[in-house]
Design a protein around this motif. Structure first.
Motif, PDB file in Angstrom:
ATOM      1  N   GLU A  43      -2.122   7.386   6.158  1.00  0.00           N
ATOM      2  CA  GLU A  43      -1.185   6.430   6.728  1.00  0.00           C
ATOM      3  C   GLU A  43      -1.912   5.479   7.682  1.00  0.00           C
ATOM      4  O   GLU A  43      -2.829   5.869   8.403  1.00  0.00           O
ATOM      5  CB  GLU A  43      -0.092   7.166   7.504  1.00  0.00           C
ATOM      6  CG  GLU A  43       0.935   6.247   8.109  1.00  0.00           C
ATOM      7  CD  GLU A  43       1.986   6.988   8.919  1.00  0.00           C
ATOM      8  OE1 GLU A  43       2.640   6.329   9.736  1.00  0.00           O
ATOM      9  OE2 GLU A  43       2.136   8.204   8.745  1.00  0.00           O
ATOM     10  N   ARG A  95       0.828  -1.221   0.000  1.00  0.00           N
ATOM     11  CA  ARG A  95       0.000   0.000   0.000  1.00  0.00           C
ATOM     12  C   ARG A  95       0.859   1.267   0.000  1.00  0.00           C
ATOM     13  O   ARG A  95       0.414   2.317  -0.454  1.00  0.00           O
ATOM     14  CB  ARG A  95      -0.893  -0.043   1.243  1.00  0.00           C
ATOM     15  CG  ARG A  95      -1.900   1.042   1.361  1.00  0.00           C
ATOM     16  CD  ARG A  95      -2.745   0.789   2.624  1.00  0.00           C
ATOM     17  NE  ARG A  95      -3.820   1.742   2.729  1.00  0.00           N
ATOM     18  CZ  ARG A  95      -3.716   2.914   3.331  1.00  0.00           C
ATOM     19  NH1 ARG A  95      -2.576   3.268   3.896  1.00  0.00           N
ATOM     20  NH2 ARG A  95      -4.750   3.736   3.367  1.00  0.00           N
ATOM     21  N   GLN A  96       2.079   1.169   0.486  1.00  0.00           N
ATOM     22  CA  GLN A  96       2.956   2.340   0.591  1.00  0.00           C
ATOM     23  C   GLN A  96       3.346   2.929  -0.763  1.00  0.00           C
ATOM     24  O   GLN A  96       3.793   4.074  -0.829  1.00  0.00           O
ATOM     25  CB  GLN A  96       4.221   1.991   1.375  1.00  0.00           C
ATOM     26  CG  GLN A  96       3.962   1.750   2.836  1.00  0.00           C
ATOM     27  CD  GLN A  96       5.227   1.341   3.580  1.00  0.00           C
ATOM     28  OE1 GLN A  96       6.310   1.229   2.996  1.00  0.00           O
ATOM     29  NE2 GLN A  96       5.094   1.120   4.873  1.00  0.00           N
ATOM     30  N   GLN A  97       3.171   2.195  -1.840  1.00  0.00           N
ATOM     31  CA  GLN A  97       3.548   2.701  -3.161  1.00  0.00           C
ATOM     32  C   GLN A  97       2.600   3.785  -3.665  1.00  0.00           C
ATOM     33  O   GLN A  97       2.909   4.484  -4.621  1.00  0.00           O
ATOM     34  CB  GLN A  97       3.625   1.558  -4.165  1.00  0.00           C
ATOM     35  CG  GLN A  97       2.275   0.927  -4.483  1.00  0.00           C
ATOM     36  CD  GLN A  97       2.397  -0.205  -5.469  1.00  0.00           C
ATOM     37  OE1 GLN A  97       3.128  -0.090  -6.451  1.00  0.00           O
ATOM     38  NE2 GLN A  97       1.692  -1.288  -5.218  1.00  0.00           N
ATOM     39  N   TYR A  98       1.444   3.900  -3.017  1.00  0.00           N
ATOM     40  CA  TYR A  98       0.448   4.880  -3.458  1.00  0.00           C
ATOM     41  C   TYR A  98       0.608   6.184  -2.681  1.00  0.00           C
ATOM     42  O   TYR A  98       0.753   6.176  -1.462  1.00  0.00           O
ATOM     43  CB  TYR A  98      -0.967   4.330  -3.277  1.00  0.00           C
ATOM     44  CG  TYR A  98      -1.193   3.066  -4.065  1.00  0.00           C
ATOM     45  CD1 TYR A  98      -1.394   3.108  -5.445  1.00  0.00           C
ATOM     46  CD2 TYR A  98      -1.161   1.829  -3.442  1.00  0.00           C
ATOM     47  CE1 TYR A  98      -1.570   1.945  -6.171  1.00  0.00           C
ATOM     48  CE2 TYR A  98      -1.348   0.652  -4.163  1.00  0.00           C
ATOM     49  CZ  TYR A  98      -1.545   0.726  -5.527  1.00  0.00           C
ATOM     50  OH  TYR A  98      -1.718  -0.430  -6.240  1.00  0.00           O
ATOM     51  N   GLU A  99       0.561   7.283  -3.394  1.00  0.00           N
ATOM     52  CA  GLU A  99       0.689   8.597  -2.762  1.00  0.00           C
ATOM     53  C   GLU A  99      -0.683   9.165  -2.452  1.00  0.00           C
ATOM     54  O   GLU A  99      -1.667   8.862  -3.124  1.00  0.00           O
ATOM     55  CB  GLU A  99       1.447   9.543  -3.693  1.00  0.00           C
ATOM     56  CG  GLU A  99       2.893   9.137  -3.903  1.00  0.00           C
ATOM     57  CD  GLU A  99       3.629  10.107  -4.806  1.00  0.00           C
ATOM     58  OE1 GLU A  99       3.198  11.271  -4.932  1.00  0.00           O
ATOM     59  OE2 GLU A  99       4.642   9.689  -5.397  1.00  0.00           O
ATOM     60  N   GLY A 100      -0.727   9.980  -1.427  1.00  0.00           N
ATOM     61  CA  GLY A 100      -1.950  10.707  -1.110  1.00  0.00           C
ATOM     62  C   GLY A 100      -3.004   9.916  -0.353  1.00  0.00           C
ATOM     63  O   GLY A 100      -4.145  10.338  -0.260  1.00  0.00           O
TER      64      GLY A 100
END
Length: 153
Positions: free
Chosen positions: A59, A51-56
């Motif tokens: 968290e 999931r960390q690959q997606y921005e915006g």
């Protein structure tokens, strides 16, 4: 801090899928969310890493609960979602439910899964927190098709 645990002794019923979806929904609603993975397969942690690959996106704190020691969500966490492993039975149930406000049991709509859930529910009802009404229980019929006979059962 509110705590929700997804638990069922039967594997493959959708605990991880529901845990990740709940964590995402609450994070999208603006809550500070932590997601703890108790399963040695670490599927929840794998999902959080991907999931960390997606921005915006909001968290979600990852907690590896397979290691010994107390769970330590970040200060100010509003919600802790916990993904329990399959095959949880006996005294382990009481240990895992120590501080759980809400327990969600996903169950698949099949006779085998429903019988297994009934037995597991009996174990839960015998546990201290549940019998004292300190932990609420909800059952989610997962992957149900409304046009089936089992749906109506």
């Amino acid at each position: 801090m509110r705590t929700i645990m997804l638990m069922n002794a039967k594997g493959g019923c959708g605990k991880t899928t529901l845990a990740t979806n709940l964590a995402t929904w609450y994070a999208d609603e603006g809550l500070k969310v932590a997601l703890a993975d108790f399963d040695l397969q670490k599927s929840t942690l794998d999902w959080l890493e991907a999931r960390q690959q997606y921005e915006g996106i909001p968290e979600i704190q990852a907690i590896d609960a397979t290691v010994k020691g107390p769970l330590r969500p970040a200060r100010g966490t509003d919600l802790l979602v916990m993904d329990a492993p399959a095959s949880t039975h006996g005294s382990t149930i009481n240990k895992m439910l120590k501080r759980v406000d809400t327990l969600i049991l996903p169950v698949l709509p099949s006779p085998i899964d429903m019988r297994a859930c009934r037995r597991f529910l009996g174990e839960l009802l015998d546990s201290g927190r549940v019998s004292r009404h300190a932990t609420d229980i909800g059952i989610v019929a997962n992957r149900v098709r409304e046009n089936t006979i089992i749906y109506h059962d």
